[in-house]
Write an enzyme that holds these catalytic residues in place. Structure first.
Site, PDB file in Angstrom:
ATOM      1  CB  SER A   1      52.724  88.599  75.254  1.00 26.48           C
ATOM      2  OG  SER A   1      53.264  89.588  76.079  1.00 26.48           O
TER       3      SER A   1
ATOM      4  CG  HIS B   1      49.203  85.229  73.607  1.00 25.24           C
ATOM      5  ND1 HIS B   1      50.336  84.869  72.923  1.00 25.24           N
ATOM      6  CD2 HIS B   1      49.243  86.579  73.683  1.00 25.24           C
ATOM      7  CE1 HIS B   1      51.014  85.943  72.608  1.00 25.24           C
ATOM      8  NE2 HIS B   1      50.373  86.993  73.047  1.00 25.24           N
TER       9      HIS B   1
ATOM     10  CD  GLU C   1      50.997  80.958  71.954  1.00 25.12           C
ATOM     11  OE1 GLU C   1      51.097  82.182  72.218  1.00 25.12           O
ATOM     12  OE2 GLU C   1      51.975  80.253  71.676  1.00 25.12           O
TER      13      GLU C   1
ATOM     14  CG  ASN D   1      55.223  86.680  71.956  1.00 24.56           C
ATOM     15  OD1 ASN D   1      55.183  87.154  70.819  1.00 24.56           O
ATOM     16  ND2 ASN D   1      54.309  86.948  72.867  1.00 24.56           N
TER      17      ASN D   1
HETATM   18  N1  CAA Z   1      39.329  96.815  63.717  1.00 25.76           N
HETATM   19  C1  CAA Z   1      38.816  96.998  62.484  1.00 25.76           C
HETATM   20  N2  CAA Z   1      39.575  97.355  61.433  1.00 25.76           N
HETATM   21  C2  CAA Z   1      40.886  97.507  61.654  1.00 25.76           C
HETATM   22  C3  CAA Z   1      41.494  97.315  62.908  1.00 25.76           C
HETATM   23  C4  CAA Z   1      40.650  96.956  63.972  1.00 25.76           C
HETATM   24  N3  CAA Z   1      41.128  96.756  65.202  1.00 25.76           N
HETATM   25  N4  CAA Z   1      42.824  97.546  62.797  1.00 25.76           N
HETATM   26  C5  CAA Z   1      43.050  97.859  61.515  1.00 25.76           C
HETATM   27  N5  CAA Z   1      41.888  97.844  60.817  1.00 25.76           N
HETATM   28  C6  CAA Z   1      41.653  98.120  59.434  1.00 25.76           C
HETATM   29  C7  CAA Z   1      42.548  99.206  58.898  1.00 25.76           C
HETATM   30  O1  CAA Z   1      42.004 100.459  59.274  1.00 25.76           O
HETATM   31  C8  CAA Z   1      42.500  98.955  57.412  1.00 25.76           C
HETATM   32  O2  CAA Z   1      41.351  99.590  56.879  1.00 25.76           O
HETATM   33  P1  CAA Z   1      41.396 100.242  55.396  1.00 25.76           P
HETATM   34  O3  CAA Z   1      41.630  99.103  54.476  1.00 25.76           O
HETATM   35  O4  CAA Z   1      40.038 100.829  55.236  1.00 25.76           O
HETATM   36  O5  CAA Z   1      42.505 101.241  55.412  1.00 25.76           O
HETATM   37  C9  CAA Z   1      42.253  97.452  57.350  1.00 25.76           C
HETATM   38  O6  CAA Z   1      41.954  97.006  58.649  1.00 25.76           O
HETATM   39  C10 CAA Z   1      43.363  96.620  56.912  1.00 25.76           C
HETATM   40  O7  CAA Z   1      44.517  97.327  56.845  1.00 25.76           O
HETATM   41  P2  CAA Z   1      45.528  97.019  55.702  1.00 25.76           P
HETATM   42  O8  CAA Z   1      45.058  97.484  54.413  1.00 25.76           O
HETATM   43  O9  CAA Z   1      46.853  97.470  56.201  1.00 25.76           O
HETATM   44  O10 CAA Z   1      45.378  95.451  55.573  1.00 25.76           O
HETATM   45  P3  CAA Z   1      46.331  94.316  55.811  1.00 25.76           P
HETATM   46  O11 CAA Z   1      45.918  93.314  54.838  1.00 25.76           O
HETATM   47  O12 CAA Z   1      47.733  94.752  55.867  1.00 25.76           O
HETATM   48  O13 CAA Z   1      45.965  93.773  57.267  1.00 25.76           O
HETATM   49  C11 CAA Z   1      46.883  93.408  59.384  1.00 25.76           C
HETATM   50  C12 CAA Z   1      46.323  94.439  58.436  1.00 25.76           C
HETATM   51  C13 CAA Z   1      45.853  92.304  59.628  1.00 25.76           C
HETATM   52  C14 CAA Z   1      47.182  94.109  60.690  1.00 25.76           C
HETATM   53  C15 CAA Z   1      48.150  92.792  58.711  1.00 25.76           C
HETATM   54  O14 CAA Z   1      49.029  93.819  58.360  1.00 25.76           O
HETATM   55  C16 CAA Z   1      48.845  91.829  59.590  1.00 25.76           C
HETATM   56  O15 CAA Z   1      48.445  90.683  59.705  1.00 25.76           O
HETATM   57  N6  CAA Z   1      49.947  92.265  60.257  1.00 25.76           N
HETATM   58  C17 CAA Z   1      50.681  91.443  61.176  1.00 25.76           C
HETATM   59  C18 CAA Z   1      50.022  91.522  62.502  1.00 25.76           C
HETATM   60  C19 CAA Z   1      50.642  90.595  63.490  1.00 25.76           C
HETATM   61  O16 CAA Z   1      51.612  89.900  63.228  1.00 25.76           O
HETATM   62  N7  CAA Z   1      50.065  90.563  64.674  1.00 25.76           N
HETATM   63  C20 CAA Z   1      50.560  89.774  65.735  1.00 25.76           C
HETATM   64  C21 CAA Z   1      51.411  90.630  66.586  1.00 25.76           C
HETATM   65  S1  CAA Z   1      52.088  89.689  67.885  1.00 25.76           S
HETATM   66  C22 CAA Z   1      50.946  89.727  69.068  1.00 25.76           C
HETATM   67  O17 CAA Z   1      49.959  90.367  69.025  1.00 25.76           O
HETATM   68  C23 CAA Z   1      51.259  88.895  70.229  1.00 25.76           C
HETATM   69  C24 CAA Z   1      52.224  89.366  71.211  1.00 25.76           C
HETATM   70  O18 CAA Z   1      52.168  88.866  72.309  1.00 25.76           O
HETATM   71  C25 CAA Z   1      53.303  90.316  70.956  1.00 25.76           C
END
Ligand code: CAA
Length: 280
Positions: A117, A138, A150, A188
Site C-alpha cells: 500500500s 494494489h 492501482e 493512500n
Molecule cells: N466477500 C463477499 N462478501 C463480502 C465480503 C467479501 N470479502 N466482505 C463483505 N461482504 C458482504 C457483507 O457480508 C455484506 O453481506 P450482507 O449484505 O449479506 O450483510 C455485503 O458484502 C455488503 O455489505 P454492506 O451491506 O455493508 O454493503 P455495502 O454496500 O456497505 O458495501 C463495502 C460494503 C463494499 C465494503 C462498502 O462499505 C465500501 O465500499 N466501503 C469502503 C471500502 C473501502 O474504502 N475500501 C478501500 C480501503 S483502502 C485499501 O484497501 C487500500 C489500502 O492500501 C489501505
C-alpha cells in the site's frame, strides 16, 4: 506482452486470500502460499465463505464458484508462475527478503508484483535481477467487492510488464488506474491523510466517533465513515502509511496523529484485533 495463466499469491492474510479468490474466479490457476499452515486454512475457509455469499447474492453462479475453488492450491513455499503477487505484511525488510526469494524461484519471463500500500516499488525491484518485470498491483479491501486495482510503475518497470498486469487485472473483473512510484501512490496519498485528520478531530474533541463518521458518510456520501474504514484497513497499516508519507515527502502536514500512535501501541488495531475506534 507475456500471457498470464498461472498466478502465485504470497501471503494468505485478508488481502492475499481476496486476491487468490478474485484471480481464481477470473479463470487463473492460483497457488496461495504462506509459511503458516493455520493462515492457509483460515484463508481457504474465508474464500469458501466469501464465494458462498457472492453466490447467495446472485453475483456468481454455482459452476463458476466450484471451478474457482478447484483452481486454488495452497503451498508452504511460493511456486513458479507467470505472475507472482506478494501480499505479505506491510514491512519493508520482510518484503525485500520475499522479493529476493521470488526472483530465485520464478522463471525468467515471470512478473513479480507487490500489493504494497505504500512501500516504493523501485526499492522492491532493486532487490531482484529483473527490475523491468517488477510492478505494483494494489488491490483494495475487501478485494472481491472493490472495483479498483492501482497499478504502479517503478522507475525501471517496462511497458510490456504494465500491459500484462493490466490485462490480468481486467480478466479478474477489475478496473485499473495507473500511478507512478511516489509515496502512497494515488490512493493512500489521498485516503490516509483524510483518515489521520479524522483521528485528529477525535483527539481534539471536535466530535465523537459517531459524529465524525456520520458527517463523512451522510454528508459526503462515503460508503463508510473514516474511523470505521480505518478499523477495516487496520490502524497499524494506517500508521505505517502515514509514516511513509511523512518520511518520503518530508512535509509536516503528513505527521501521524498521536492518538493513532497510542491506539496502535495499545494493540487496538481495528477489526482484526477486535477493537479499534469501535468494538467488534
Ligand atoms: N466477500 C463477499 N462478501 C463480502 C465480503 C467479501 N470479502 N466482505 C463483505 N461482504 C458482504 C457483507 O457480508 C455484506 O453481506 P450482507 O449484505 O449479506 O450483510 C455485503 O458484502 C455488503 O455489505 P454492506 O451491506 O455493508 O454493503 P455495502 O454496500 O456497505 O458495501 C463495502 C460494503 C463494499 C465494503 C462498502 O462499505 C465500501 O465500499 N466501503 C469502503 C471500502 C473501502 O474504502 N475500501 C478501500 C480501503 S483502502 C485499501 O484497501 C487500500 C489500502 O492500501 C489501505
Amino acid at each position: 506482452m507475456s500471457e498470464i495463466r498461472r498466478i502465485t499469491v504470497v501471503g494468505a492474510g485478508q488481502m492475499g486470500a481476496g486476491i487468490a479468490q478474485t484471480a481464481a474466479v477470473g479463470g487463473f490457476d492460483v497457488t496461495l502460499s504462506d509459511v503458516a499452515p493455520r493462515q492457509l486454512e483460515q484463508a481457504v475457509s474465508g474464500i469458501e465463505a466469501s464465494l458462498a455469499k457472492l453466490t447467495e447474492k446472485g453475483r456468481l453462479d454455482e459452476a463458476t464458484r466450484d471451478a474457482a475453488l478447484e483452481r486454488i492450491q495452497t503451498a508452504a513455499e511460493p511456486a513458479d508462475a507467470d505472475l507472482l503477487i506478494e501480499a505479505a505484511t506491510e514491512n519493508v525488510e520482510l518484503k525485500l527478503r520475499i522479493f529476493a526469494q521470488l526472483d530465485e524461484v520464478a522463471g525468467d519471463g515471470a512478473i513479480l508484483a507487490s500489493n504494497t500500500s505504500s512501500i516504493p516499488i523501485t526499492r522492491l525491484a532493486a532487490a531482484t535481477k529483473r527490475p523491468q518485470q517488477v510492478v505494483g498491483m494494489h488491490f483494495m479491501n475487501p478485494v472481491p467487492l472493490m472495483q479498483l486495482v492501482e497499478v504502479i510503475r517503478g522507475l525501471e518497470t517496462s511497458d510490456e510488464t504494465v500491459t500484462s498486469v493490466v490485462a490480468a487485472a481486467e480478466a479478474m473483473g477489475k478496473t485499473v488506474a495507473e500511478a507512478n512510484d511516489y509515496p502512497g501512490f494515488i490512493s493512500n496519498r489521498i485516503l490516509v491523510p483524510m483518515i489521520n485528520e479524522a483521528v485528529y478531530c477525535l483527539m481534539e474533541g471536535v466530535g465523537d466517533r459517531e459524529s465524525i463518521d456520520t458527517v463523512m458518510k451522510l454528508g459526503m456520501n462515503h460508503p463508510m465513515g473514516p474511523l470505521t474504514l480505518a478499523d477495516l484497513i487496520g490502524l497499524d497499516t494506517c500508521l505505517a502509511i502515514m509514516e511513509v508519507l511523512h518520511d518520503g515527502l518530508g512535509d509536516d502536514k503528513y505527521r501521524p496523529c498521536p492518538l493513532l500512535r497510542s491506539y496502535v501501541a495499545a494493540g487496538r488495531l481495528g477489526r482484526k484485533s477486535g477493537r479499534g475506534f469501535y468494538e467488534y
